[in-house]
Design an enzyme around this catalytic site. Structure first.
Site, PDB file in Angstrom:
ATOM      1  N   VAL A 110     -15.919  18.116 -11.407  1.00  0.00           N
ATOM      2  CA  VAL A 110     -15.577  18.295  -9.918  1.00  0.00           C
ATOM      3  C   VAL A 110     -16.554  17.446  -9.003  1.00  0.00           C
ATOM      4  O   VAL A 110     -16.421  16.205  -8.607  1.00  0.00           O
ATOM      5  CB  VAL A 110     -15.565  19.670  -9.229  1.00  0.00           C
ATOM      6  N   CYS A 111     -17.967  17.625  -9.045  1.00  0.00           N
ATOM      7  CA  CYS A 111     -18.953  17.051  -8.263  1.00  0.00           C
ATOM      8  C   CYS A 111     -18.984  15.599  -8.801  1.00  0.00           C
ATOM      9  O   CYS A 111     -19.744  14.622  -7.839  1.00  0.00           O
ATOM     10  CB  CYS A 111     -20.220  17.825  -7.950  1.00  0.00           C
ATOM     11  N   VAL A 112     -18.951  15.141 -10.080  1.00  0.00           N
ATOM     12  CA  VAL A 112     -19.216  14.104 -10.541  1.00  0.00           C
ATOM     13  C   VAL A 112     -17.824  13.267 -10.526  1.00  0.00           C
ATOM     14  O   VAL A 112     -17.765  12.145 -10.055  1.00  0.00           O
ATOM     15  CB  VAL A 112     -19.646  13.994 -11.787  1.00  0.00           C
TER      16      VAL A 112
END
Length: 212
Positions: A110-112
């Site tokens: 998600v965050c990457v």
């Protein structure tokens, strides 16, 4: 990957999210993130950090980042899951003038992945450091790697990043870089110690022979 054209983006390395990571130990994850922060600081790469809802259950950023990369620019977000959806974050990246982005974060899927795909689409060269990132499962990690491959985002590891940035042991910072390797790969400290011991023994033997 070139030192002069690279920036390090550390995304959501938050102590609450660490508790959900299952594809790498938290100790290894923190060590690898610390090593990236150290090499970026030593070689003067821009570092940008950000966190999703740091006042909530995701928790604050790991405190090592402020210590190891004091020059890092922190970009607050307004609830965006994808950091690339935050205009200030994108502007901060663009202001570095760098076209190669080294990304790591929690969660990888998600965050990457979300900002990595968007940055790639925007024309950046993107490296995702998978062992400085973490996911809730191995399946999430494998699926993310497949999406990276399909989109042209280049998966890599902490040691590979350090090596690519280092290029040669003839750098004046070589000894400091060697110490950074031992953060990500503790066994490398043993290699260094055994080498130094062998040199000491050889030197002692030569001195003994010279006196004979």
């Amino acid at each position: 990957m070139n030192v002069g054209d690279a920036a390090l983006l550390l995304l959501d390395h938050q102590t609450g999210l660490f508790q959900t990571v299952k594809d790498i130990t938290v100790a290894e994850l923190r060590a690898n993130v610390s090593a990236l922060a150290q090499i970026a600081t030593l070689l003067k790469l821009p570092v940008i950090t950000t966190a999703s809802e740091p006042e909530g259950p995701n928790g604050p950023l790991m405190p090592e980042l402020a210590e190891l990369a004091p020059h890092a620019v922190y970009v607050p977000r307004n609830g965006e899951v994808n950091a690339w959806d935050n205009d200030l974050f994108v502007q901060t990246v663009e202001k570095t003038g760098k076209k190669t982005l080294i990304m790591a974060g929690v969660w990888t899927s998600v965050c990457v992945m979300f900002p990595a795909l968007d940055a790639k689409a925007a024309g950046f060269n993107v490296y995702a450091v998978v062992d400085a990132s973490g996911d809730p499962s191995q399946m999430a990690s494998r699926t993310t790697l497949a999406r990276f491959a399909q989109s042209g985002v280049m998966p890599t590891t902490t040691n590979a990043v350090i090596c690519e940035l280092q290029r040669t042991w003839r750098r004046p910072e070589a000894a400091e870089i060697a110490d950074i390797y031992t953060v990500a790969t503790p066994d490398y400290r043993t290699v260094m110690e055994s080498y130094q011991k062998a040199k000491d023994v050889g030197s002692a033997q030569k001195q003994y022979q010279d006196r004979m």
